[in-house]
Design an enzyme around this catalytic site. Structure first.
Site, PDB file in Angstrom:
ATOM      1  CG  ASP A  34      -0.216   0.028   2.529  1.00 52.22           C
ATOM      2  OD1 ASP A  34       1.036  -0.045   2.514  1.00 52.22           O
ATOM      3  OD2 ASP A  34      -0.886   0.128   3.580  1.00 52.22           O
ATOM      4  N   GLY A  35       2.178   1.131  -0.081  1.00 50.46           N
ATOM      5  CA  GLY A  35       3.043   2.294  -0.167  1.00 50.46           C
ATOM      6  C   GLY A  35       3.662   2.724   1.139  1.00 50.46           C
ATOM      7  CD  GLN A  94       6.767  25.208   1.213  1.00 54.83           C
ATOM      8  OE1 GLN A  94       5.831  25.310   2.009  1.00 54.83           O
ATOM      9  NE2 GLN A  94       6.849  24.208   0.347  1.00 54.83           N
ATOM     10  CG  HIS A 127      16.893  28.515  -0.502  1.00 53.94           C
ATOM     11  ND1 HIS A 127      17.427  28.807  -1.740  1.00 53.94           N
ATOM     12  CD2 HIS A 127      15.828  29.351  -0.341  1.00 53.94           C
ATOM     13  CE1 HIS A 127      16.708  29.776  -2.307  1.00 53.94           C
ATOM     14  NE2 HIS A 127      15.743  30.113  -1.471  1.00 53.94           N
ATOM     15  CE  LYS A 189      14.949  35.589  -8.621  1.00 53.00           C
ATOM     16  NZ  LYS A 189      15.045  34.134  -8.504  1.00 53.00           N
ATOM     17  CG  ASP A 215      21.109  30.283  -7.109  1.00 50.04           C
ATOM     18  OD1 ASP A 215      21.073  30.521  -5.886  1.00 50.04           O
ATOM     19  OD2 ASP A 215      20.154  30.515  -7.874  1.00 50.04           O
ATOM     20  N   GLY A 222      15.037  28.291 -14.278  1.00 53.36           N
ATOM     21  CA  GLY A 222      14.523  29.547 -14.823  1.00 53.36           C
ATOM     22  C   GLY A 222      15.412  30.739 -14.493  1.00 53.36           C
ATOM     23  CB  THR A 223      16.908  31.885 -11.284  1.00 55.37           C
ATOM     24  OG1 THR A 223      15.652  32.017 -10.612  1.00 55.37           O
ATOM     25  CG2 THR A 223      17.829  33.007 -10.827  1.00 55.37           C
TER      26      THR A 223
END
Length: 314
Positions: A34-35, A94, A127, A189, A215, A222-223
């Site tokens: 079932d995972g 986040q 980050h 940006k 980075d 994208g950046t």
């Protein structure tokens, strides 16, 4: 000291063990039909100093649950101290409430790591560095810069400018510029969405220069690709990108294939399949993480790992 690995990056875990001359701990990490994740530690860990290596890269939630369950199993098996080794810390973007009614998931992950049994954390190139303050347990934060620095020195790029692809990365770009003896520039940006950015201006001189974009991570690229396009328009010659964590999805791969970036330099902090059509150089951080693990186990200073010939990363 014993080192165990989940399924997110077993190759890196084995390389860490080879670097410091220990065997990888035996454990079973599998899934029920079932995972649900099943974990069994296949050797005695009572009273041991245990390290669990697991990058929380995609599938992020699955890899996080594996780590939580492994640490719970180790704690219930009476391990003396458990260190969560996260070469890449997921959910790090986040880290604050930037709009109404949103979570601070980086803090939630920190709470869950502690709740599942972590006594300390070893991670690399967060980050946002303030995530260290989300923990009430010790956090050792390493940098990939010494590994990158050695490779870039060997390339011997003349007339080099280090460029931050956004304002938030100025501190990292400045550190690279110092140790490489290069000039510094910044790309301003504007983010249109989670998948699309618009590079607007270059602050600094890049015409007829070799450029190094730096980075901490890229996913959709994208950046990086938007910055590279603008830099090429401003007269930059060779364009390299140096990224600690390349968690590339299909969108990112396609963008890199069609971009002005001549070489992407990254690390093996996350497990990644072979990507055709993109010039990617992957440097190993196994020696760096292995040395940190050895020092933590022997209660020695990890601070000197931040220092390397020509400068200091922190």
């Amino acid at each position: 000291m014993k080192i165990f690995s989940g399924n997110s990056n077993p190759k890196l875990a084995r390389a860490i063990c080879d670097a410091i001359g220990v065997e990888l701990g035996r454990c079973t990490v599998s899934a029920f039909p079932d995972g649900e994740t099943f974990v069994k530690i296949e050797e005695n860990v009572r009273g041991e100093d245990v390290f669990v290596v697991q990058s929380t890269s995609p599938p992020t939630n699955h890899n996080l649950m594996e780590m939580f369950i492994m640490m719970d199993a180790l704690r219930r098996a009476s391990a003396d101290r458990i260190t969560a080794v996260l070469p890449f810390y997921g959910y790090a973007r986040q880290d604050r409430k930037d709009q109404p009614r949103v979570p601070i998931t980086a803090k939630l992950v920190a709470n869950l790591l502690v709740a599942s049994g972590a006594n300390r954390v070893l991670t690399m190139d967060l980050h946002a560095q303030q995530i260290q303050g989300f923990f009430d347990i010790p956090v050792d934060h390493l940098y990939a810069a010494p590994v990158m620095y050695n490779y870039l020195k060997q390339k011997g790029l003349p007339n080099l400018v280090v460029v931050s692809p956004d304002v938030g990365g100025i501190k990292m770009a400045y550190a690279y510029a110092q140790v490489l003896g290069a000039e510094l520039a910044i790309v301003a940006k504007r983010r249109k969405s989670a998948h699309e950015v618009e590079s607007m201006a270059v602050i600094g001189h890049v015409r007829n220069k070799n450029v190094l974009l730096v980075d901490d991570l890229t996913e959709t690229a994208g950046t990086l690709t938007a910055a590279a396009t603008l830099l090429r328009q401003r007269g930059a010659k060779q364009i390299l990108a140096c990224v600690s964590h390349a968690i590339l999805n299909q969108t990112g791969i396609e963008r890199l294939k069609n971009s002005c970036i001549d070489e992407l330099i990254t690390t093996d902090s996350v497990c990644r399949p072979v990507i055709r059509g993109v010039n990617i150089t992957t440097l190993s951080v196994a020696g760096l993480l292995g040395e940190a693990i050895k020092r933590i186990a022997n209660n020695l200073s990890v601070n000197s790992l931040f220092e390397f010939r020509g400068g200091r990363t922190s």
